[in-house]
Design an enzyme around this catalytic site. Structure first.
Site, PDB file in Angstrom:
ATOM      1  N   LEU A   1     -28.341 -73.402 -14.250  1.00  0.00           N
ATOM      2  CA  LEU A   1     -29.486 -73.511 -15.163  1.00  0.00           C
ATOM      3  C   LEU A   1     -30.407 -74.700 -14.877  1.00  0.00           C
ATOM      4  CD1 LEU A   1     -27.883 -72.471 -18.579  1.00  0.00           C
ATOM      5  CD2 LEU A   1     -29.532 -71.167 -17.234  1.00  0.00           C
TER       6      LEU A   1
ATOM      7  N   CYS B   1     -24.241 -66.995 -19.317  1.00  0.00           N
ATOM      8  CA  CYS B   1     -24.322 -67.659 -18.016  1.00  0.00           C
ATOM      9  C   CYS B   1     -22.926 -68.112 -17.589  1.00  0.00           C
ATOM     10  CB  CYS B   1     -25.260 -68.859 -18.056  1.00  0.00           C
ATOM     11  SG  CYS B   1     -25.290 -69.711 -16.462  1.00  0.00           S
TER      12      CYS B   1
ATOM     13  N   GLY C   1     -28.110 -55.072  -9.755  1.00  0.00           N
ATOM     14  CA  GLY C   1     -28.082 -54.372  -8.471  1.00  0.00           C
ATOM     15  C   GLY C   1     -29.179 -53.370  -8.211  1.00  0.00           C
TER      16      GLY C   1
ATOM     17  N   SER D   1     -34.142 -62.671 -15.008  1.00  0.00           N
ATOM     18  CA  SER D   1     -34.126 -64.123 -15.156  1.00  0.00           C
ATOM     19  C   SER D   1     -33.337 -64.804 -14.040  1.00  0.00           C
ATOM     20  CB  SER D   1     -33.495 -64.475 -16.502  1.00  0.00           C
ATOM     21  OG  SER D   1     -33.428 -65.871 -16.649  1.00  0.00           O
TER      22      SER D   1
END
Lengths: 304, 257
Positions: A74, A130, A244, A22
Site C-alpha cells: 500500500l 489487502c 485474471g 486498484s
C-alpha cells in the site's frame, strides 16, 4: 445496431462495464499516454490510506505460471495528497473514479469514508482484503463479524456508494459477502489477490522480501469466476468481478457468472491497452450473439 | 513518451553461450533512445512480465537500437531463441538516462560490471573527451564489448573475478587506483549492487559527482504498479522511488545502499 454498453451500478451510470483494478493503474497518469482515459468505464485508484505509506522493501514482485505475486504494501501519498494532487487530474476525464480506501482501524475507515465522500469521487471501494500489510487489510476481511462491524460503521460516514472488496483467502466467501451486505454495503468487488509464495532455490530465500504476496493474473481467473458465481447466488447487491481478466471473453465469463462491472488489472503489465481491448471484446461478443445490451450478460449463466 | 510497439529483429549475434546481442528495427523510436534508458520486451505469451533490457546503442538514421542481454531465466531464454526477422513486442524507451550534458572539462570515469556494461558503453560513446572505462566480469567467457569500448574510450581496463582475463580483481580496486592518480569530473556506473555501492563510496570520498543505474524486479515498466522500489534518501527520511519511472539512473548520493 451497436449494442449498448452502459451499466448502472449502485445508482451510478458507467459508460461501459470495464474498470481498471486498484493497484495496477496508479492514479491513471502513466496510462494516459497510451490512450484517452475517457474510454474507460471507470478507474479504481491505487489504494489510499489516512497517511502516506512508504510500502514494503523490494523485491515486491515475482513471476508465477501465468501470473504474478506482488507485495507492494500500500505505498501511497495518503488521502489528502490524493484529493489535492491526483484527483483533479483524474477529473479531467469523462470516466468514473472509484476511491480504494484502506485503514488500520475501524475509525480510520470511517474518517477516510467521510473525507473521500466530500471529494469528487463517484464510488468508494473499501479494501478489507489487502494481503500485504500487517495491520488492518485482510485481517478485517476474513471474519464475518469483523466485516459486519467495519462495514456498518463505515457506512454511517460514506455519502457515496460503498463497495466492499472481498478477500479470496477465506473458507467460504459467501459468508463474508452476506455479512457485508447485511452491514449495508452498496455493492461488492471480488476478488483481491490470493496469498502465495515463491522461493529462489539458489539462495533458499523467498523471492518477495515480505516472504508472501498476492497472486493475480490469468492463473486466478477460474477462482475469481467461481467466487463471483457463488457470491451472486448469496447476495442481492451488484458485483464488480476481477481476477485474471485479460480479454473480452474472460470478461464475458465473469459477467455471465454474475458481475455487473469488470476490472482489468495485471493484464495491463503485459499489454497497456488491455482494458480497451477487453471493452472492445465484450462489444464484439454482444454483436456476434446479436445481443442489444451488455445488461443481458450479468448472471446470464445457464447452469447444469 | 513511452510507446508500445512491434520491433523486428534485424541481427542477432551470440557473444557467449549466455549473452546475446540484438539489433532491432524500431523506426522513429530510435530517436528517443538515450544512454541509461531501457526497453521492456514481452517474452512470449506464457509470461506476464516484460523483461527490462538496457539500450546499448541506437542509430536514429537507420531506426535501430542495439540491446545486449544475458539469459537469467525462462523469459530471457525465450528471447535468446528468437530468430532474425522475428517480431518482438516492445515498450519503450523507458526511464531517465544518464545526465551526460553540462559536465566539467575533466575526463569522466565509466564503471561497468557484467551485464551492466552495455549502457555504460553507450554512455561513454556519447560523452566527448578523454574518458576512461573500467569493466569487470566473472571470467574470460563473460567479457563483452571490449572491442567496442576500445574505440570510444581513452583507456579501457577489463577485470575478471577469477583472473582468467585482463586484470585479476574487482573493478572498484582499479577505480580507486585511477582516482589516486588522476582527476575526474564525473563517474557513471552500472552493474551489481555491491559494485555500485563501493563506487558510490569512492565517489563520495574523492568528491566526484556520481550517477548509478539501478536494477529491480519490475512490473508495469511505466510507473503505475510501484513494484520496482528502490530506497532513496528523502527530505523526511528514506522513501521508495521506482526504478522504471524515477530511474533507472539516480544520483549516487541519494541512493540508500
Amino acid at each position: 445496431m451497436k449494442p449498448t454498453m452502459n451499466v448502472e451500478f449502485c445508482g451510478v451510470e458507467f459508460k461501459n462495464p470495464v474498470l481498471t483494478a486498484s493497484g495496477t493503474f496508479g492514479f491513471g497518469r502513466e496510462y494516459s499516454s497510451f490512450y484517452d482515459l475517457s474510454e474507460l468505464g471507470g478507474i479504481c485508484i491505487k489504494g489510499i490510506t489516512p497517511k502516506k505509506r512508504i510500502g514494503n522493501p523490494p523485491p515486491r514482485i515475482a513471476e508465477t505460471p501465468m501470473g504474478i505475486l506482488n507485495s507492494v504494501g500500500l505505498q501511497n501519498p495518503g488521502i489528502d495528497a490524493f484529493i489535492s494532487e491526483e484527483l483533479p487530474f483524474l477529473k479531467q476525464f469523462d470516466t468514473r473514479v472509484i476511491a480504494n480506501i484502506s485503514g488500520n482501524t475501524v475509525s480510520e475507515y470511517c474518517e477516510m469514508a467521510e473525507k473521500i465522500s466530500d471529494s469528487q469521487v463517484d464510488l468508494i471501494e473499501m479494501n478489507i482484503s489487502c494481503p500485504n500489510v500487517k495491520a488492518g487489510g485482510m485481517a478485517f476481511g476474513t471474519s464475518s463479524s469483523m466485516v459486519f462491524d467495519v462495514v456498518s460503521e463505515t457506512k454511517k460516514y460514506a455519502k457515496k456508494p460503498l463497495v466492499v472488496k472481498l478477500s479470496p483467502n477465506v473458507t467460504d466467501i459467501t459468508e463474508i459477502a452476506v455479512a457485508a451486505e447485511n452491514a449495508g454495503a452498496s455493492g461488492l468487488s471480488l476478488i483481491n489477490t490470493i496469498l502465495g509464495m515463491r522461493i529462489d532455490i539458489k539462495t533458499k530465500r523467498p523471492i518477495l522480501h515480505q516472504n508472501t504476496g498476492g497472486l493475480s493474473g490469468p492463473a486466478v481467473l477460474p477462482i475469481a469466476i467461481r467466487m463471483v458465481y457463488q457470491v451472486k447466488k448469496a447476495v442481492k447487491i451488484p458485483l464488480i468481478g476481477m481476477g485474471g481478466i485479460s480479454c473480452g471473453n474472460d470478461a464475458v465469463e465473469m459477467m455471465l457468472a454474475g458481475a455487473s462491472l469488470v476490472s482489468v488489472g495485471t493484464a495491463c503489465f503485459s499489454n497497456p491497452m488491455a482494458p480497451i481491448e477487453v471493452r472492445d471484446g465484450i462489444q464484439k461478443y454482444l454483436e456476434d450473439c446479436k445481443r442489444s445490451s451488455v445488461h443481458d450478460l450479468c448472471g446470464g449463466l445457464i447452469e447444469y | 513518451m513511452i510507446k508500445d510497439f512491434s520491433a523486428q529483429i534485424k541481427k542477432i549475434s551470440a557473444l557467449s553461450d549466455t549473452t546475446f546481442d540484438f539489433e532491432l528495427f524500431v523506426g522513429e523510436t530510435a530517436k528517443e533512445a538515450a544512454p541509461g534508458r531501457f526497453v521492456s520486451i514481452s517474452c512470449g505469451d506464457q509470461r506476464i512480465l516484460r523483461r527490462p533490457i538496457s539500450i546499448c546503442d541506437a542509430s536514429p538514421s537507420e531506426g535501430t537500437i542495439r540491446i545486449i542481454f544475458e539469459i537469467r531465466g525462462e523469459g530471457t531464454k525465450w528471447l535468446s531463441e528468437q530468430k532474425v526477422g522475428g517480431i518482438l513486442k516492445v515498450l519503450g524507451p523507458v526511464g531517465n538516462g544518464f545526465k551526460l550534458g553540462g559536465l566539467c572539462d575533466l575526463p569522466a570515469l565509466f564503471v561497468a560490471g557484467g551485464i551492466g556494461t552495455p549502457p555504460i558503453y553507450y554512455a561513454a560513446k556519447n560523452t566527448p573527451g578523454k574518458n576512461d572505462l573500467v569493466a569487470g566480469f566473472r571470467n574470460k567467457s563473460a567479457v563483452i564489448l571490449e572491442e567496442d569500448m576500445l574505440h570510444i574510450a581513452n583507456a579501457v581496463m577489463v577485470c575478471t573475478d577469477d583472473g582468467s582475463y585482463g586484470i585479476h580483481g574487482l573493478v572498484t580496486t582499479e577505480v580507486e587506483k585511477l582516482l589516486l592518480k588522476q582527476q575526474y569530473g564525473a563517474i557513471f556506473a552500472c552493474g551489481p549492487r555491491a559494485m555500485l555501492k563501493a563506487t558510490a563510496e569512492l565517489a563520495e570520498q574523492y568528491h566526484i559527482p556520481c550517477q548509478v543505474s539501478l536494477e529491480e524486479r519490475m512490473g508495469c515498466s511505466v510507473g503505475a504498479c510501484l513494484v520496482c522500489a528502490c530506497a532513496i534518501k528523502g527530505k523526511d527520511g528514506m522513501e521508495y522511488k521506482h526504478v522504471c519511472k524515477d530511474g533507472p539512473v539516480f544520483d549516487a548520493k541519494d541512493v540508500q545502499f
